[in-house]
Write an enzyme that holds these catalytic residues in place. Structure first.
Site, PDB file in Angstrom:
ATOM      1  N   ALA A 191       0.850  -1.206   0.000  1.00  0.00           N
ATOM      2  CA  ALA A 191       0.000   0.000   0.000  1.00  0.00           C
ATOM      3  C   ALA A 191       0.879   1.247   0.000  1.00  0.00           C
ATOM      4  O   ALA A 191       2.019   1.210   0.461  1.00  0.00           O
ATOM      5  CB  ALA A 191      -0.887  -0.016   1.235  1.00  0.00           C
ATOM      6  N   GLY A 210       0.559  -5.145   0.851  1.00  0.00           N
ATOM      7  CA  GLY A 210      -0.534  -5.227  -0.115  1.00  0.00           C
ATOM      8  C   GLY A 210      -0.098  -5.897  -1.405  1.00  0.00           C
ATOM      9  O   GLY A 210      -0.914  -6.525  -2.098  1.00  0.00           O
ATOM     10  N   GLU A 216      -0.493  -9.402  -0.800  1.00  0.00           N
ATOM     11  CA  GLU A 216      -1.932  -9.694  -0.737  1.00  0.00           C
ATOM     12  C   GLU A 216      -2.497  -9.846  -2.153  1.00  0.00           C
ATOM     13  O   GLU A 216      -3.245 -10.784  -2.441  1.00  0.00           O
ATOM     14  CB  GLU A 216      -2.660  -8.589   0.050  1.00  0.00           C
ATOM     15  CG  GLU A 216      -2.435  -8.789   1.554  1.00  0.00           C
ATOM     16  CD  GLU A 216      -2.870  -7.620   2.405  1.00  0.00           C
ATOM     17  OE1 GLU A 216      -2.663  -6.469   1.977  1.00  0.00           O
ATOM     18  OE2 GLU A 216      -3.390  -7.855   3.505  1.00  0.00           O
ATOM     19  N   GLU A 241       3.831  -4.976   7.456  1.00  0.00           N
ATOM     20  CA  GLU A 241       2.877  -4.031   8.062  1.00  0.00           C
ATOM     21  C   GLU A 241       3.112  -3.832   9.543  1.00  0.00           C
ATOM     22  O   GLU A 241       2.963  -2.721  10.067  1.00  0.00           O
ATOM     23  CB  GLU A 241       1.440  -4.521   7.849  1.00  0.00           C
ATOM     24  CG  GLU A 241       0.899  -4.286   6.465  1.00  0.00           C
ATOM     25  CD  GLU A 241       1.218  -5.396   5.483  1.00  0.00           C
ATOM     26  OE1 GLU A 241       2.146  -6.191   5.741  1.00  0.00           O
ATOM     27  OE2 GLU A 241       0.531  -5.483   4.457  1.00  0.00           O
TER      28      GLU A 241
HETATM   29  N1  CAA Z   1       4.504   3.576   0.115  1.00  0.00           N
HETATM   30  C1  CAA Z   1       4.978   4.791  -0.231  1.00  0.00           C
HETATM   31  N2  CAA Z   1       6.275   5.025  -0.484  1.00  0.00           N
HETATM   32  C2  CAA Z   1       7.117   3.982  -0.383  1.00  0.00           C
HETATM   33  C3  CAA Z   1       6.696   2.704  -0.032  1.00  0.00           C
HETATM   34  C4  CAA Z   1       5.311   2.510   0.223  1.00  0.00           C
HETATM   35  N3  CAA Z   1       4.812   1.317   0.546  1.00  0.00           N
HETATM   36  N4  CAA Z   1       7.769   1.883  -0.012  1.00  0.00           N
HETATM   37  C5  CAA Z   1       8.817   2.632  -0.348  1.00  0.00           C
HETATM   38  N5  CAA Z   1       8.441   3.897  -0.578  1.00  0.00           N
HETATM   39  C6  CAA Z   1       9.268   5.019  -1.008  1.00  0.00           C
HETATM   40  C7  CAA Z   1      10.279   5.429   0.054  1.00  0.00           C
HETATM   41  O1  CAA Z   1       9.714   6.370   0.941  1.00  0.00           O
HETATM   42  C8  CAA Z   1      11.384   6.009  -0.786  1.00  0.00           C
HETATM   43  O2  CAA Z   1      10.999   7.320  -1.128  1.00  0.00           O
HETATM   44  P1  CAA Z   1      12.101   8.492  -1.219  1.00  0.00           P
HETATM   45  O3  CAA Z   1      13.057   8.057  -2.297  1.00  0.00           O
HETATM   46  O4  CAA Z   1      11.278   9.679  -1.547  1.00  0.00           O
HETATM   47  O5  CAA Z   1      12.742   8.551   0.132  1.00  0.00           O
HETATM   48  C9  CAA Z   1      11.350   5.173  -2.068  1.00  0.00           C
HETATM   49  O6  CAA Z   1      10.068   4.558  -2.093  1.00  0.00           O
HETATM   50  C10 CAA Z   1      12.390   4.071  -2.125  1.00  0.00           C
HETATM   51  O7  CAA Z   1      12.319   3.336  -0.911  1.00  0.00           O
HETATM   52  P2  CAA Z   1      13.646   2.910  -0.126  1.00  0.00           P
HETATM   53  O8  CAA Z   1      14.581   4.057  -0.059  1.00  0.00           O
HETATM   54  O9  CAA Z   1      13.193   2.299   1.141  1.00  0.00           O
HETATM   55  O10 CAA Z   1      14.237   1.832  -1.130  1.00  0.00           O
HETATM   56  P3  CAA Z   1      14.917   0.434  -0.819  1.00  0.00           P
HETATM   57  O11 CAA Z   1      15.261  -0.167  -2.116  1.00  0.00           O
HETATM   58  O12 CAA Z   1      15.978   0.589   0.212  1.00  0.00           O
HETATM   59  O13 CAA Z   1      13.770  -0.474  -0.140  1.00  0.00           O
HETATM   60  C11 CAA Z   1      11.591  -1.469   0.071  1.00  0.00           C
HETATM   61  C12 CAA Z   1      12.635  -0.838  -0.888  1.00  0.00           C
HETATM   62  C13 CAA Z   1      12.132  -2.788   0.623  1.00  0.00           C
HETATM   63  C14 CAA Z   1      10.339  -1.733  -0.707  1.00  0.00           C
HETATM   64  C15 CAA Z   1      11.339  -0.499   1.256  1.00  0.00           C
HETATM   65  O14 CAA Z   1      11.045   0.774   0.730  1.00  0.00           O
HETATM   66  C16 CAA Z   1      10.197  -0.886   2.144  1.00  0.00           C
HETATM   67  O15 CAA Z   1      10.369  -1.697   3.030  1.00  0.00           O
HETATM   68  N6  CAA Z   1       9.040  -0.256   1.927  1.00  0.00           N
HETATM   69  C17 CAA Z   1       7.886  -0.415   2.798  1.00  0.00           C
HETATM   70  C18 CAA Z   1       7.164  -1.698   2.522  1.00  0.00           C
HETATM   71  C19 CAA Z   1       5.967  -1.795   3.400  1.00  0.00           C
HETATM   72  O16 CAA Z   1       5.972  -1.504   4.578  1.00  0.00           O
HETATM   73  N7  CAA Z   1       4.875  -2.261   2.814  1.00  0.00           N
HETATM   74  C20 CAA Z   1       3.637  -2.417   3.494  1.00  0.00           C
HETATM   75  C21 CAA Z   1       2.785  -1.217   3.262  1.00  0.00           C
HETATM   76  S1  CAA Z   1       1.346  -1.281   4.228  1.00  0.00           S
HETATM   77  C22 CAA Z   1       0.307  -2.290   3.385  1.00  0.00           C
HETATM   78  O17 CAA Z   1       0.609  -2.810   2.320  1.00  0.00           O
HETATM   79  C23 CAA Z   1      -1.005  -2.388   4.109  1.00  0.00           C
HETATM   80  C24 CAA Z   1      -1.991  -3.262   3.552  1.00  0.00           C
HETATM   81  O18 CAA Z   1      -2.057  -4.429   3.827  1.00  0.00           O
HETATM   82  C25 CAA Z   1      -3.105  -2.713   2.753  1.00  0.00           C
END
Ligand code: CAA
Length: 720
Positions: A60, A99, A102, A122
């Site tokens: 998400a 997500g 999912e 999450e």
């Molecule tokens: N939403 C919005 N922005 C996100 C994002 C997300 N889920 N994941 C990453 N980004 C953004 C970061 O903020 C970053 O932005 P900036 O360059 O502006 O700082 C950019 O994407 C790149 O991210 P990273 O610098 O973290 O890149 P990375 O290669 O080191 O890591 C990653 C990539 C492993 C995907 C890491 O970003 C990460 O762990 N992201 C979060 C994943 C997460 O928590 N997902 C669950 C979301 S909640 C959900 O999905 C709820 C549900 O069930 C409905």
């Protein structure tokens, strides 16, 4: 955001939302439209969902969390994917998280490249997988695996995910080509057996044992953190309720978590950590416009505890290290300790024997500093003494090549002072590691008035390469971490002489959420460290600190920590400090009567009548001086933003991330309340300058309505 195309009888839905294909409103809409179109089109016989760019989907869009839900919900999109009579294949590369996973679990099949990773992170944002993840994962893999994955947020590599049954196949070569082949192979087959909502939960007969064991672990590991506990309850409901009722239960629990202060703190933490990487110097030079010096060879000066840890960090990522000590005995001891640390990593299966041998072959021990002539970067890690450090930098200035970056691992001394010993202060930069350096993730990088942008870029880049979280700060005595922490130590000592005992202070702070209390931290880092710093400062100012010292630099001074030092109780390493340990280097802290008696005797000698100190007072007197100092640090531009301070506290002092760090915590308590309490303590303890309220805090506290943390810095220059 989702490109639709067909290849023969296959529809391809390609998510295209750089950088990480977050499932923003337009992506959900695109998937929703795409699957409807594919289902409608009689020439389409199978569907592939794939991600463009570096990843399948990171889940998400976290930026949408604060906004009202718009567009199709993820569960609705997923339901359409699952209900399709044409097989839907998720083709996964990079990360498939939250997500994203999912969505993949709504598809009928999942194939992935070997390097892909899947997971439900999450929980790390204080929520649970709220688009059926808690109900569907235990239907594809064992309930115990589902509980572990969902409550820890760990990423699972593709081969393991295949073993768990989450993936159907790992493919080699071009992912799309392989997905097309796979889709052709399942075309025309009934999709019914692949709809997870129709499947039973796996291992449901062991539910109670699995749940109890997982809950015990979660409570032990993460006291006070709600999300993992709620995650487990949600997965349990998958086994106890029919699928649709389980979904409703998941939704209730998700809503509860989403509105919690812990979730707000963790969302803040997610973006704060990334913002800390976007450093900028007052000159305007920044991460975006500065290139680091290429580093191929390194040197470490000092083979003591810090030097060993730093060398291990460098060796682990394949940097050759020239390790310098002043004599052979200390050098041999240092190398032996490094080898022992690697052997321990092999024993714990964190590395292979081969990797260990490779690391050790990259180390060149020497007592000759001249060997550093050609290194690209050198880190000095000798003990905290200005004259000694200046002497080393004077030598490095002569020995090292002009392009070398010269780093000092000082924890308090101003980089300006150390750099002034060289004729190239632009190349000198602070790299403050935290003990144990090969374990703690924080790297506090420190620039002086002369440090070049390139030297800064180099150490920020180095931090990333060695797996640290780097934060850039401006030089001053103690920088950010120790400057804030120092006041906690001072206040803790003062409370001890007033009536508290180490175990009381630690219990209050551990109940608050700190993984270990401040007295245990002092034992861990070494009672001698603080002693050396205090006495070094006194020496520089021509003052002698004795057991009779009541005031130093015009401030109330407590000699208890000095008395502890004089008894040789240096902390864990000597088996005795504020606590007693089972052996030198032991971990189990036990209350020691000798310390209790020392404290009580000290109070009597000082003529202080001991009193009971409440939980509230302990908490405030430990946290608020640090917070007040944090505001001063912002005022002075030592830290560029409050987020940087909080990142330092998560990784340097294990401040609970789900409480957001001291600055975020202050914002949640309310700045006017924090300010009022600081004023109260200032009135009661006028001889402790850490209670003089910061001007920035005063301005923010008197704003007509609470100022969001992102706008604090705009008040630092205001004339209010
Ligand atoms: N939403 C919005 N922005 C996100 C994002 C997300 N889920 N994941 C990453 N980004 C953004 C970061 O903020 C970053 O932005 P900036 O360059 O502006 O700082 C950019 O994407 C790149 O991210 P990273 O610098 O973290 O890149 P990375 O290669 O080191 O890591 C990653 C990539 C492993 C995907 C890491 O970003 C990460 O762990 N992201 C979060 C994943 C997460 O928590 N997902 C669950 C979301 S909640 C959900 O999905 C709820 C549900 O069930 C409905």
């Amino acid at each position: 955001m989702v490109d639709y195309r067909t290849q023969g009888q296959i529809a391809i839905l390609e998510v295209n939302n750089p950088p990480v294909n977050a499932l923003s409103i337009h992506v959900r809409k695109g998937l929703d439209d795409g699957i409807s179109r594919a289902v409608r089109d009689p020439s389409v016989k199978a569907v592939i969902v794939i991600g463009k760019g570096r990843t399948f989907s990171s889940g998400a869009d976290i930026k949408e969390f604060n906004k009202p839900q718009e567009g199709p919900r993820l569960t609705m999109v997923g339901k359409k994917l699952e209900e399709s009579d044409k097989p839907v294949v998720a083709a996964i590369h990079g990360t498939c998280l939250g997500g994203g996973l999912e969505i993949a679990l709504f598809c009928h099949y999942r194939i992935a490249v070997k390097s892909a990773r899947v997971g439900f992170p999450e929980v790390l944002l204080g929520i649970l997988p709220g688009a059926a993840g808690t109900q569907r994962l235990p239907r594809v893999t064992d309930v115990a695996v589902a509980m572990e994955m969902i409550s820890t947020g760990k990423h699972v590599p593709a081969p393991k995910a295949l073993e768990y049954g989450i993936l159907d196949k790992i493919v080699q070569g071009d992912l799309l080509e392989e997905a097309v082949k796979f889709a052709k192979s399942v075309m025309g087959k009934p999709v019914q057996p692949c709809r997870l909502s129709d499947q039973p939960v796996k291992g449901a007969d062991r539910l109670v044992q699995v749940f109890d064991a997982a809950m015990r672990q979660v409570k032990q590991r993460q006291r006070g953190f709600m999300a993992p506990v709620v995650c487990l309850k949600a997965v349990r409901s998958a086994a106890e309720l029919p699928y649709n009722e389980g979904l409703l239960r998941e939704n209730t629990l998700f809503t509860e978590l989403m509105s919690s202060s812990q979730c707000a703190a963790l969302r803040y933490a997610f973006f704060a950590e990334r913002a800390a990487q976007r450093w900028q110097l007052p000159s305007g030079a920044s991460a975006a416009n500065t290139k680091p010096v290429p580093v191929k060879s390194t040197g470490v000066i000092g083979a003591g505890t810090m030097g060993q840890g730093i060398a291990i960090c460098l060796l682990r990522v394949d940097y050759p290290v020239i390790l310098v000590e002043q004599n052979q005995k200390l050098l041999d001891k240092g190398v032996e300790m490094i080898q022992l640390a690697f052997k321990d990593a092999v024993r714990r299966k964190l590395m292979t024997e081969d990797a260990m041998r490779h690391c050790m072959s990259n180390i060149s021990p020497t007592v000759d500093m001249q060997q550093l002539a050609n290194v690209d970067l050198v880190i000095e890690a000798v003990y905290e003494n200005v004259a000694l450090k200046q002497d080393i930098f004077r030598k490095l200035d002569v020995i090292c090549k002009p392009s070398a970056v010269l780093c000092t691992n000082t924890s308090t001394i101003s980089i300006d002072i150390i750099a002034s010993a060289t004729k190239r202060p632009g190349s000198v930069v602070g790299t403050h590691f935290f003990a144990p350096a090969h374990i703690m993730r924080l790297l506090e990088n420190v620039y002086s008035k002369d440090t070049s942008a390139q030297a800064v870029a180099t150490v920020m880049d180095l931090g990333k390469k060695i797996g640290k979280v780097s934060v850039l700060v401006k030089t001053c005595h103690g920088f950010v971490a120790n400057r804030m922490f120092h006041h906690q130590g001072q206040e803790a000592a003062l409370m001890l002489e007033e009536g508290a005992l180490p175990e009381h202070i630690d219990k209050v702070m551990e109940d608050f959420g700190m993984s270990i209390g401040p007295m245990k931290v002092s034992d861990l880092s070494g009672v001698d460290i603080g002693w050396r710093i205090r006495h070094e400062v006194a020496k520089m100012e021509g003052v002698e600190l004795t057991s009779q010292t009541r005031f130093f630099r015009g401030e109330r001074y407590c000699t208890l920590p000095d008395k502890l030092y004089e008894l040789g109780r240096l902390g864990r390493k000597t088996g005795k400090g504020w606590y007693r340990y089972e052996k030198p280097g032991g971990r189990v802290a036990m209350v020691d009567d000798e310390v209790t008696n020392l404290i009580k005797k000290h109070s009597a000698e000082m003529g202080i009548e001991r009193r009971g100190i409440s939980t509230q007072e302990i908490q405030e007197r430990i946290l608020y001086p640090a917070i007040n100092e944090g505001f001063r640090i912002l005022e002075e531009g030592v830290a560029a933003k409050p987020e940087d301070i909080d990142v330092i506290w998560w990784y340097g002092f294990s401040f609970p991330r789900y409480m957001g760090g001291p600055m975020f915590h202050a914002s949640q308590v309310g700045l006017s309340k924090v300010y009022e309490r600081i004023c109260y303590y200032h009135q009661n303890f006028p001889y402790s300058s850490h209670w003089v309220p910061s001007d920035l805090l005063r301005k923010l506290a008197s704003a007509p309505s609470p100022v969001p943390i992102s706008q604090w810095m705009s008040y630092s220059q205001s004339k209010l």
